[in-house]
Design an enzyme around this catalytic site. Structure first.
Site, short mmCIF file in Angstrom:
data_model
loop_
_atom_site.label_atom_id
_atom_site.label_comp_id
_atom_site.label_asym_id
_atom_site.label_seq_id
_atom_site.Cartn_x
_atom_site.Cartn_y
_atom_site.Cartn_z
N SER A 1 0.83 -1.20 0.00
CA SER A 1 0.00 0.00 0.00
C SER A 1 0.87 1.26 0.00
CB SER A 1 -0.97 -0.06 1.18
OG SER A 1 -2.01 0.88 1.02
N ASP B 1 -10.14 -5.49 -3.52
CA ASP B 1 -9.55 -4.48 -2.63
C ASP B 1 -10.41 -3.22 -2.69
OD1 ASP B 1 -7.98 -2.34 -1.65
OD2 ASP B 1 -6.12 -3.35 -2.23
N HIS C 1 -7.36 -5.98 0.74
CA HIS C 1 -6.18 -5.17 0.98
C HIS C 1 -5.40 -5.61 2.23
CE1 HIS C 1 -4.07 -1.42 -0.07
NE2 HIS C 1 -4.01 -1.09 1.21
#
Length: 282
Positions: A149, A226, A260
């Site tokens: 991320s 996600d 995620h």
């Protein structure tokens, strides 16, 4: 450059350790995790740097990603720093989860009140490797970088801005084009100021467009389910398009059903460590 050991646990034949030190770049105490594989008892080992995402510390990857078995198998030291300076008593540092504490975005801030402490880019690329190479049995010319991320953004930026420094790069659900997404725009406006031209130095998609260094092999995994992909925070298509145009080798895998979280990272971490081993163990 004194290190204080915070914890040490035998793991996968080696040791998972956490250390604390006074950072000259960040002007505060910082923790980092280091996995030392069994091979390090007799040989110098390459180092994989792992950069974590928003709200994380050095703990997330070492407790949730299952990286130690593969690191032991391939003889790789894994170093995971924290995601921001801590306890700097800057007004506003704890007001939101996506800016300030736990959200350093791997930039060197130029704006008050952040610029004295929020220098995660220099910490990750300069101070930390020197510290690691001085205190652990590393092969200093064999390092690579990965992350998740915000940390995937950091990994890509570090690799693209320093041609030849990292032997390979990979990322899970990276923020690929931060100048175009809400997370990046908020962070960059705060740390770097209103001039958007200065933001581009920390945008992987922009950096890939002008990359002219040695071949850099990129592996990116992205969960198809996600929520931040859907919310246009990650924008991988923008990076992939530029890499295709520039003939930068990138393997992009859209993984159906994955989100995620670290459950996603855990599922594909072995592939990423193998990817790095291919370039580190030569």
């Amino acid at each position: 450059m004194a290190l204080t050991q915070v914890s040490s646990n035998k793991c996968a034949g080696g040791f998972q350790k956490v250390f604390e030190h006074e950072s000259s770049e960040l002007k505060c105490k910082m923790k980092f995790a280091v996995y030392v594989p069994p091979k390090a008892e007799t040989d110098k080992c390459p180092v994989l740097y792992w950069l974590s995402g928003l709200t994380c510390t050095e703990q997330n990857v070492i407790t949730k990603a299952g990286c130690q078995l593969a690191a032991a198998e391939h003889g790789i030291i894994i170093v995971a720093p924290d995601t921001s300076p801590r306890g700097c008593n800057i007004e506003g540092e704890d007001e939101s989860w996506d800016f300030g504490t736990g959200a350093g975005f791997y930039v060197d801030a130029t704006q008050e009140p952040w610029k004295s402490n929020y220098r995660m880019y220099s910490y990750v690329t300069e101070e930390l490797p020197k510290l690691i190479n001085a205190n652990f049995p590393t092969a200093p010319d064999r390092m690579s970088i990965s992350g998740h991320s915000m940390g995937g953004h950091g990994a890509l930026v570090c690799a693209l801005r320093n041609p030849g420094k990292y032997k390979a790069v990979s990322a899970f659900a990276p923020i690929c084009n931060p100048v175009q997404c809400p997370w990046g725009q908020k962070a960059f406006a705060g740390y770097l100021g209103p001039d958007r031209a200065t933001w581009e130095a920390y945008d992987a998609t922009v950096l890939a467009a002008s990359y002219s260094g040695p071949q850099l092999d990129i592996l990116i995994d992205q969960g198809r389910d996600d929520q931040f992909l859907t919310a246009s925070q990650l924008l991988p298509d923008n990076l992939i398009a530029v890499c295709s145009e520039k003939k930068i080798p990138v393997v992009f895998r859209l993984q159906p059903g994955y989100d995620h979280s670290y459950f996603f990272i855990y599922s594909f971490m072995n592939d990423h460590i193998k990817h790095h081993a291919k370039f580190l163990n030569v």
